[in-house]
Design a protein around this motif. Sequence first.
Motif, short mmCIF file in Angstrom:
data_model
loop_
_atom_site.label_atom_id
_atom_site.label_comp_id
_atom_site.label_asym_id
_atom_site.label_seq_id
_atom_site.Cartn_x
_atom_site.Cartn_y
_atom_site.Cartn_z
N ALA A 1 9.17 3.74 10.69
CA ALA A 1 7.79 3.42 11.08
C ALA A 1 7.34 2.11 10.43
CB ALA A 1 6.85 4.56 10.69
N ASN A 2 7.70 1.93 9.16
CA ASN A 2 7.35 0.68 8.47
C ASN A 2 8.04 -0.52 9.12
OD1 ASN A 2 5.51 1.40 6.47
ND2 ASN A 2 7.09 1.98 5.00
N ILE A 3 9.27 -0.33 9.57
CA ILE A 3 10.00 -1.42 10.24
C ILE A 3 9.29 -1.79 11.53
CG2 ILE A 3 12.16 -1.98 11.47
CD1 ILE A 3 13.63 -0.26 9.36
N ALA A 4 8.86 -0.79 12.30
CA ALA A 4 8.20 -1.04 13.59
C ALA A 4 6.84 -1.71 13.41
CB ALA A 4 8.04 0.26 14.36
N LEU A 5 6.10 -1.34 12.37
CA LEU A 5 4.74 -1.85 12.18
C LEU A 5 4.68 -3.11 11.31
CD1 LEU A 5 2.82 1.52 11.66
CD2 LEU A 5 2.65 -0.01 13.64
N ASN A 6 5.80 -3.48 10.71
CA ASN A 6 5.80 -4.65 9.83
C ASN A 6 5.36 -5.91 10.60
OD1 ASN A 6 6.31 -6.07 7.38
ND2 ASN A 6 8.23 -6.81 8.23
N GLY A 7 4.42 -6.63 10.02
CA GLY A 7 3.91 -7.84 10.66
C GLY A 7 2.49 -7.71 11.15
N ILE A 8 2.02 -6.48 11.34
CA ILE A 8 0.65 -6.27 11.81
C ILE A 8 -0.35 -6.76 10.75
CG2 ILE A 8 0.39 -3.90 10.93
CD1 ILE A 8 -1.10 -3.22 13.52
N GLU A 9 0.08 -6.77 9.48
CA GLU A 9 -0.80 -7.21 8.39
C GLU A 9 -1.13 -8.70 8.47
OE1 GLU A 9 2.23 -4.13 6.98
OE2 GLU A 9 2.31 -6.07 7.99
N GLU A 10 -0.28 -9.46 9.19
CA GLU A 10 -0.47 -10.91 9.26
C GLU A 10 -1.54 -11.33 10.27
OE1 GLU A 10 3.38 -12.47 10.02
OE2 GLU A 10 4.23 -11.70 8.14
N ILE A 11 -2.01 -10.38 11.09
CA ILE A 11 -3.04 -10.69 12.09
C ILE A 11 -4.35 -11.12 11.42
CG2 ILE A 11 -4.50 -9.69 13.91
CD1 ILE A 11 -2.06 -7.97 14.69
N HIS A 12 -4.68 -10.44 10.32
CA HIS A 12 -5.94 -10.73 9.62
C HIS A 12 -5.83 -10.08 8.24
CE1 HIS A 12 -10.16 -11.97 9.69
NE2 HIS A 12 -10.41 -10.90 8.95
N PRO A 13 -6.53 -10.61 7.20
CA PRO A 13 -6.48 -9.99 5.87
C PRO A 13 -6.72 -8.48 5.95
CG PRO A 13 -7.65 -12.05 5.74
CD PRO A 13 -7.36 -11.84 7.20
N SER A 14 -5.76 -7.72 5.45
CA SER A 14 -5.80 -6.27 5.62
C SER A 14 -4.89 -5.62 4.61
CB SER A 14 -5.35 -5.91 7.04
OG SER A 14 -4.01 -6.36 7.23
N LEU A 15 -4.84 -4.30 4.66
CA LEU A 15 -3.81 -3.56 3.93
C LEU A 15 -3.41 -2.38 4.78
CD1 LEU A 15 -4.64 -0.64 2.28
CD2 LEU A 15 -6.24 -2.23 1.27
N ARG A 16 -2.16 -1.95 4.60
CA ARG A 16 -1.62 -0.86 5.42
C ARG A 16 -0.93 0.16 4.53
NH1 ARG A 16 3.28 0.28 7.93
NH2 ARG A 16 4.19 -1.74 7.39
N TYR A 17 -1.19 1.43 4.80
CA TYR A 17 -0.45 2.52 4.17
C TYR A 17 0.13 3.36 5.30
CZ TYR A 17 0.95 6.12 0.92
OH TYR A 17 1.71 7.00 0.17
N ALA A 18 1.42 3.12 5.60
CA ALA A 18 2.07 3.74 6.77
C ALA A 18 1.30 3.35 8.03
CB ALA A 18 2.19 5.25 6.59
N ASP A 19 0.68 4.33 8.73
CA ASP A 19 -0.07 3.99 9.95
C ASP A 19 -1.58 3.96 9.72
OD1 ASP A 19 -0.03 6.74 9.50
OD2 ASP A 19 -0.32 7.22 11.60
N ASP A 20 -2.01 4.03 8.45
CA ASP A 20 -3.44 3.88 8.11
C ASP A 20 -3.70 2.44 7.70
OD1 ASP A 20 -4.26 6.53 8.54
OD2 ASP A 20 -3.46 7.14 6.60
N MET A 21 -4.72 1.82 8.31
CA MET A 21 -5.01 0.42 8.03
C MET A 21 -6.51 0.14 7.94
SD MET A 21 -2.54 -2.16 10.10
CE MET A 21 -3.07 -3.55 9.08
N VAL A 22 -6.85 -0.86 7.12
CA VAL A 22 -8.20 -1.41 7.14
C VAL A 22 -8.10 -2.93 7.16
CG1 VAL A 22 -9.48 0.47 6.05
CG2 VAL A 22 -8.36 -1.22 4.61
N PHE A 23 -8.93 -3.56 7.98
CA PHE A 23 -9.03 -5.02 8.04
C PHE A 23 -10.37 -5.42 7.41
CE2 PHE A 23 -6.10 -3.99 11.39
CZ PHE A 23 -5.18 -5.03 11.39
N PHE A 24 -10.36 -6.47 6.60
CA PHE A 24 -11.56 -6.92 5.92
C PHE A 24 -12.14 -8.14 6.65
CE2 PHE A 24 -8.84 -4.85 2.83
CZ PHE A 24 -9.72 -3.92 2.28
#
Length: 464
Positions: free
Chosen positions: A237-260
């Motif tokens: 799952a981490n392999i598939a979702l890796n890179g989504i953090e680069e869209i905007h300042p954020s943090l990810r825990y598995a499939d839980d995310m928050v964008f600031f």
Amino acid sequence: MSNNHSEVWKNLQWKNFQRDLLRLQKRIYKAMQDGDLRKVRSLQRLVLKSRAARMLAVREVSQLNSGKKSCGVDGQKYLNFQQRLELAEKLKEANKWEHKGLRKVEINQKNGKMRILKIPTIPDRAWQCLVKYALEPAHEATFHARSYGFRPGRSRQDAQRYVFTQLQGNKNSLNKRVIELDIEKCFDRISHRVMMSKVIAPQGIKKGLWRCLKAGVSPEFPEQETLQDGVIAPLLANIALNGIEEIHPSLRYADDMVFFLKPKDNAEKILEKVQQFLVERGMNTSAEKTKTTRTTAGFDFLGWHFKVLGKGKYRCVPSEDNYEKFRKKIKAIVNNPALATAAKAKKLTPIVKGWRNYHRYCRMDGSRFNLWSLNHSTFVKFKKDKNKGEEEATRLVKEAFPAVPYSVNGYLMVKGKKSPYDGDLLYWSKRNSKLYSGETEKALKRQGYKCGRCGLYLNGKEKI
């Protein structure tokens, strides 16, 4: 014969196995950093052939893992010493592994819906663990610094601390917003083909992973769904979702995310980019649960409630849902007529201690979160036991509700993209020693953060 197998298993050189496997994994990590994919794949093949890796994989799923007694479709809940040694030999054929089907178990969720667990057999879990040993160090070199879920050396407390760095007073936190992202049925919708295209591994491992993925599919979505209850599922799952953090300042825990978001950031455009990223991988955002919230209104994340109170003022406390779940668990034990009072206290201790430890870096001085009411109602219940006087009831309540010190925002966040495979063993051992307190922590410091028996640095996987 069973005694012989027992002695053989117990006398295996586990210290050397751990050292040998870590040496290979560090080489994979370094080769990946250097961009030498040919060397990475060559070293991954060595991991699969390694006796040390095979033995450790069997040990992890049959002896150390918390779910070691879960059975698969074969009904096998336990491996004796002979079976463990035989399985380690069988894993020599890891490249030709045939993954069996999955046992389906239905469980009720708090939202009233049904979740289906899909559990692999013990041998299949050992194979997945072995493959994980080979894959993880390569992908650790590529993962984003703000990804904290199901990664070695990282935890929810790292994510909690990063939220604090984004909401502290000097960051103009009063005017900030956050996007609480929810991915709809994340593990059930990840595209197999896209995922496999991102896996860094030799073809033999990829073929085995493909068979592994196909063992858990549903007829409705034949090209999707991961083994969400398998050893390797979080890594995939981490392999598939890796890179989504680069869209905007954020943090990810598995499939839980928050964008600031800053005041001028466009939430809709950010969500469009996120949606495009997810669609390419077979997933979607949940329109019902994804929302934009002002930091002054507060938001829940990973069992905490974060809120900006005013200029320079910030609060983090356990979330309502997290506390309510904990409270119900305590009440169920205290009100259980089948348990003796002493047994109740013994059963409560690890639950209360675990909950308090989880929240030890947020505010716990409110009347609710210091557990006074739960403590008092438990005392009243214990005092009703005719065989226990007030003094004994008081002692048992103290045993059931052990004190755990808390330090608001006192957690030291992991540095940048550091990984346990980077070779900085002293750094990681010092971090792992912080999991303990009191005399244990002092002893670890005296011993140079090494195990006093085997001399290895603490790897964080085994309890002291």
